[in-house]
Design an enzyme around this catalytic site. Structure first.
Site, PDB file in Angstrom:
ATOM      1  N   SER A   1       1.073  -1.103  -0.390  1.00  0.00           N
ATOM      2  CA  SER A   1      -0.055   0.251  -0.351  1.00  0.00           C
ATOM      3  C   SER A   1       0.693   1.026  -0.023  1.00  0.00           C
ATOM      4  CB  SER A   1      -1.351   0.084   1.031  1.00  0.00           C
ATOM      5  OG  SER A   1      -1.994   0.642   1.152  1.00  0.00           O
TER       6      SER A   1
ATOM      7  N   ASP B   1      -9.672  -3.663  -5.449  1.00  0.00           N
ATOM      8  CA  ASP B   1      -8.963  -2.802  -4.851  1.00  0.00           C
ATOM      9  C   ASP B   1      -9.939  -1.544  -4.391  1.00  0.00           C
ATOM     10  OD1 ASP B   1      -7.466  -1.553  -3.055  1.00  0.00           O
ATOM     11  OD2 ASP B   1      -5.370  -2.822  -3.237  1.00  0.00           O
TER      12      ASP B   1
ATOM     13  N   HIS C   1      -7.858  -4.983  -1.512  1.00  0.00           N
ATOM     14  CA  HIS C   1      -6.839  -4.417  -0.742  1.00  0.00           C
ATOM     15  C   HIS C   1      -6.426  -5.324   0.150  1.00  0.00           C
ATOM     16  CE1 HIS C   1      -3.859  -1.276  -0.351  1.00  0.00           C
ATOM     17  NE2 HIS C   1      -4.471  -1.527   1.077  1.00  0.00           N
TER      18      HIS C   1
END
Length: 682
Positions: free
Chosen positions: A534, A619, A654
Site C-alpha cells: 500500500s 481494491d 486491498h
C-alpha cells in the site's frame, strides 16, 4: 525458449496541470472491465504463472509449511461482556471463524452465533465485521462483504429464534451502535462513488419508514463513524481527518433526541473522548501538545474552554490511548519507540508501570470491555516471543498468562535472536531498525536480508512475532523492520517529519537504513531485499527509482504508485481525505513536490531490481490500475533483464484473499519469489 513479457499498448494522454504537461501512455488502463484492460491483466498473470512454474512445488511446500505451524482447531481467549462469555474458534481444515458465546459461565452450553464457513459457501471472497449485540442480548448486528471493496451490508440475527431478520442495509462500514431500547441502532453509510464514510443513519427494527439521517459530513476531507461508549451511556459520532477531529454525543437512553456537538473542529486540533461517571476524558494535542496530553471536562460542559489537565504533555513520551475502569485509569504510552502501560488509581492518584525486559517488543491492551473489574487484559510479543495474552490484577499486580500462541511442530525461542540497531540518516537523524535472525549468523555480508517498512499515516510497524517469518529465518534470512519517519515509532514529530513537504525523509531513511545494513556487513546489495504494501508500496517504488543498485529483489504489494494522478482525482475512493497526508496537488507547490517522488512519474531508463508486484482487481484503496500502469512503464524503461512480475488477484480487494489459508498462499508466493533469488528452492 524464454517467453517474452507482455507489452501494454501505448495511447498518449496529455495531462496539463499548473502549466506542466505530463504524457501518460498507460492512462487507458483505468477503464475497469474494458476488454483490452482485462486482456493485459490476464496476459501479465499468464506470464507470471509461466515464468514461475518451476516454483509451483516450492510454493506448495512453503504453503503447507506455514499452514502446518498454525493450530487449526484454535480459539480466542474468552472475554465477558454483559453476562456472556464470547469466544471465536476455528476448526480443522476450515478457513473461517466460528463466533460463539456462553451465558455467565465457561461451563455453560455453547451458543453458536455464526459459522462463517457455512455462510461463506459459494463465495470466492467473504468477510464478516462489526458484530454488535443488543443490550438485552437478544439480537446481533453484523456486516458482510462478498466482493472485497469494503462496502458492507448490515444484517440482524434474532438470537432467540436463530432467524436472520428482513432488515438489510447496503453500502455501510459494517458496524452498528445499539441504543438502550434494543430496537434502535445507528450506522455509517458510504458515498457510492468515492466510498467515503460520510453519513450516519438511525434504523428502527421492523420499521416501514426509511432510515433517518442524523448526520452528514459535508467536508470531503473528513470521514465519519458511530459507536457506543464503553460506559454504555452514550452514542458517539466521530468525524476524523488527518489533522482534526470532531465528536457528537447522544444519551443512549434517548435515541430519538438530537446529537450535540462535543467540541467543534478546529484545524490541527486532534482529540478523542472517553466517558467516566460525570466527566469525559480527552486525549488531545491542544496547546501544542504534539505528543498529546490527557484532559477532562464535565458531561454538561464539553467545549474546549472547560477542559482541564489530568496528565501533562511530555516532550519524549507519546500518549497513544487510554482504558477506563471503575477504579483505575490505564494509559498506553510510547517512549523511545517502546510501548509502556501505566496504571493510575482514581482514588489516590498513585501510579506504576508494568515492566518488560526485552530490547524490542510489542505490548498493547486488548479486550477490556468490562468496566467494573480489577483485571487488565494485554498482549505481549516480540520478534522472538509468540503472542501472549495476560490478565493483570491492577490491585495485587499479579500477572496470569492466559494463552501463548501455539506453534504446531514446536518452536524454541532460544534458537533466535532479536536486537535493535540505529542507522544514521543523511541529515544526522538516528533511525531505529528492529531485527531478528537465527542464532549463529555471522556479519560477513553473505546473509540474505529482508527489510520491511511502511512509513505513512503515523502508523507504527511494531516488532511483532510471525510464524510465517520462520520460513525465511530457518533458511538463513535476517528479517528487519525499518522504523522510518512517517510512522510514529519515536513520537508524533516522527510522523510530522515524514509527510507533506517532508515526505522524502521516509524514502531517504529507508535507503540510509539499507546502506547501514550493508556497511555493517549484515548483508550486501546482492543479498538485500525490500518489501512494503500500500503506502509501503509507494516507498518501494520511490527507493528503487532513487537507489536501485542497493537491492536484489523487491516485493511491492497493492502499491500506491501513481500518486499525482490519484491525488488529482477526487472521485477516487479516499483521495480527498488524504490531502493532509500527501498534500493537495491542485496547489502548485504540492503538485511539483509529489511529482518529484511519485514512483510512476519518476520511472526512468536504468537497471531495476528483480520485482514482484501484487494487486487486487476489486481494491477500493489502491485501484488495480496503479500497479498495472507502473509495471507497464517499468517494462518500457528498465535496461536490464531482471525479473518483473505483476500478479493480480481477480477476486480480491486491498486485503487480499479472505480465508486464513487462502491468504497463506499469497504469502508463500512472495516468499518463494525471494528465496528463488537466493537459489533456495527447498
Amino acid at each position: 525458449m524464454m517467453q517474452l513479457p507482455p507489452r501494454a499498448k501505448k495511447i498518449e494522454t496529455k495531462i496539463t496541470v499548473h502549466g506542466d504537461t505530463r504524457i501518460d501512455d498507460y492512462f487507458w488502463l483505468n477503464e475497469r472491465d474494458h476488454k483490452d484492460v482485462l486482456d493485459y491483466i490476464n496476459d501479465e498473470n499468464a506470464f507470471y504463472e509461466e515464468e514461475t512454474k518451476h516454483l509451483a512445488d516450492f510454493r506448495e511446500q512453503l504453503f503447507l509449511e506455514m499452514k502446518a505451524r498454525i493450530k487449526e482447531d484454535d480459539s480466542s481467549v474468552p472475554y465477558k461482556y454483559n453476562g456472556y462469555w464470547y469466544i471465536v474458534r476455528y476448526e480443522v481444515n476450515k478457513d473461517y471463524p466460528i463466533y460463539t458465546r456462553k451465558k455467565e459461565s465457561l461451563e455453560a452450553e455453547e451458543e453458536i452465533l455464526f459459522d462463517c464457513n457455512e455462510m461463506a459457501a459459494g463465495y470466492v471472497y467473504f468477510k464478516m465485521v462489526g458484530l454488535s449485540v443488543s443490550p438485552d442480548n437478544t439480537k446481533i448486528a453484523f456486516g458482510l462483504d462478498t466482493v472485497g471493496r469494503r462496502q458492507y451490508e448490515i444484517r440482524i440475527k434474532d438470537l432467540t429464534t436463530g432467524n436472520i431478520l428482513d432488515d438489510v442495509i447496503p453500502n455501510t462500514t459494517g458496524s452498528a451502535a445499539w441504543a438502550n431500547d434494543n430496537q434502535t441502532f445507528f450506522y455509517t453509510k458510504k458515498d457510492e462513488k468515492t466510498l467515503r464514510a460520510d453519513s450516519v443513519y438511525k434504523h428502527k427494527l421492523g420499521s416501514k419508514l426509511a432510515d433517518y439521517c442524523v448526520f452528514v459530513e459535508k467536508d470531503d476531507t473528513f470521514g465519519t463513524t458511530v459507536y457506543k461508549s464503553k460506559s454504555r451511556d452514550y452514542i458517539i459520532i466521530a468525524c476524523y481527518s488527518t489533522v482534526s477531529n470532531e465528536y457528537h454525543i447522544l444519551n443512549a437512553d434517548t435515541p430519538d433526541e438530537n446529537f450535540e456537538c462535543f467540541q467543534k473542529r478546529i484545524r490541527d486540533l486532534e482529540y478523542s473522548i472517553s466517558h467516566y461517571k460525570d466527566s469525559f476524558y480527552i486525549v488531545t494535542n491542544a496547546d501544542e501538545a504534539f505528543n498529546f496530553k490527557l484532559m477532562k471536562t464535565p458531561v454538561s460542559k464539553t467545549g474546549i474552554e472547560n477542559w482541564h489537565e489530568v496528565i501533562a504533555h511530555s516532550e519524549d513520551t507519546l500518549i497513544e490511548d487510554i482504558d477506563i475502569f471503575k477504579d483505575y485509569l490505564v494509559v498506553s504510552e510510547r517512549t523511545n519507540g517502546l510501548n509502556q502501560i501505566k496504571v493510575i488509581r482514581w482514588d489516590d492518584d498513585s501510579s506504576y508501570y508494568l515492566s518488560f525486559d526485552s530490547e524490542t517488543y510489542l505490548v498493547n491492551t486488548t479486550s477490556n470491555v468490562d468496566f467494573d473489574t480489577e483485571l487488565l487484559r494485554y498482549s505481549y510479543s516480540s520478534l522472538t516471543t509468540p503472542n501472549s495474552t495476560f490478565d493483570f490484577n491492577m490491585r495485587t499486580k499479579e500477572k496470569i498468562l492466559l494463552k501463548q500462541q501455539e506453534i504446531v511442530g514446536g518452536y524454541n525461542e532460544a534458537n533466535y535472536q532479536s536486537q535493535r540497531v540505529w542507522a544514521t540518516a543523511q541529515d544526522g537523524t538516528q533511525i531505529p531498525i528492529s531485527m531478528v535472525y537465527k542464532k549463529g549468523i555471522k556479519n560477513d555480508s553473505n546473509n540474505p536480508l529482508l527489510l520491511y517498512a511502511y512509513g505513512s499515516y503515523g502508523i507504527t510497524v511494531d516488532p511483532y512475532f510471525s510464524t510465517l517469518r520462520l520460513s525465511l529465518l530457518d533458511r538463513g534470512f535476517i528479517y528487519a523492520i525499518a522504523h522510518i519517519r512517517g510512522g510514529e515509532y519515536l513520537g508524533r514529530k516522527w510522523y510530522d517529519n515524514g509527510k507533506l513537504l517532508q515526505k522524502k525523509n521516509t524514502f531517504s531513511d529507508f535507503i540510509d537504513c539499507s546502506k547501514f545494513l550493508i556497511d555493517q556487513k549484515y548483508t550486501s546489495a546482492s543479498h538485500l531485499y525490500a518489501m512494503g504494501g500500500s503506502a509501503g508500496g509507494l516507498l518501494m517504488g520511490a527507493v528503487i527509482n532513487q537507489a536501485p543498485q542497493l537491492y536484489n529483489g523487491i516485493v511491492a504489494a497493492v502499491p500506491f504508485v501513481d500518486v499525482v494522478n490519484t491525488m488529482l482525482d477526487d472521485t477516487i475512493p479516499l483521495t480527498t481525505g488524504e490531502y493532509d497526508e500527501w498534500g493537495n496537488p491542485h496547489e502548485e507547490t504540492y503538485y511539483h513536490y509529489i511529482k518529484s517522488y511519485s514512483p510512476y512519474d519518476q520511472v526512468k531508463a536504468q537497471d531495476y531490481p528483480n520485482m514482484l508486484v501484487t494487486t487486487g482487481y476489486h481494491d477500493s484503496q489502491v485501484q488495480y490500475w496503479e500497479p498495472a500502469k507502473w509495471v507497464a512503464k517499468l517494462r518500457e524503461f528498465k535496461t536490464n533483464n531482471n525479473k518483473l512480475y505483476l500478479k493480480t488477484n481477480m477476486e480480491a480487494g486491498h486485503g487480499g484473499a479472505s480465508g486464513r489459508f487462502e491468504a497463506l498462499k499469497e504469502d508463500a508466493e512472495e516468499y518463494a519469489f525471494l528465496l528463488d533469488l537466493e537459489n533456495i528452492t527447498r
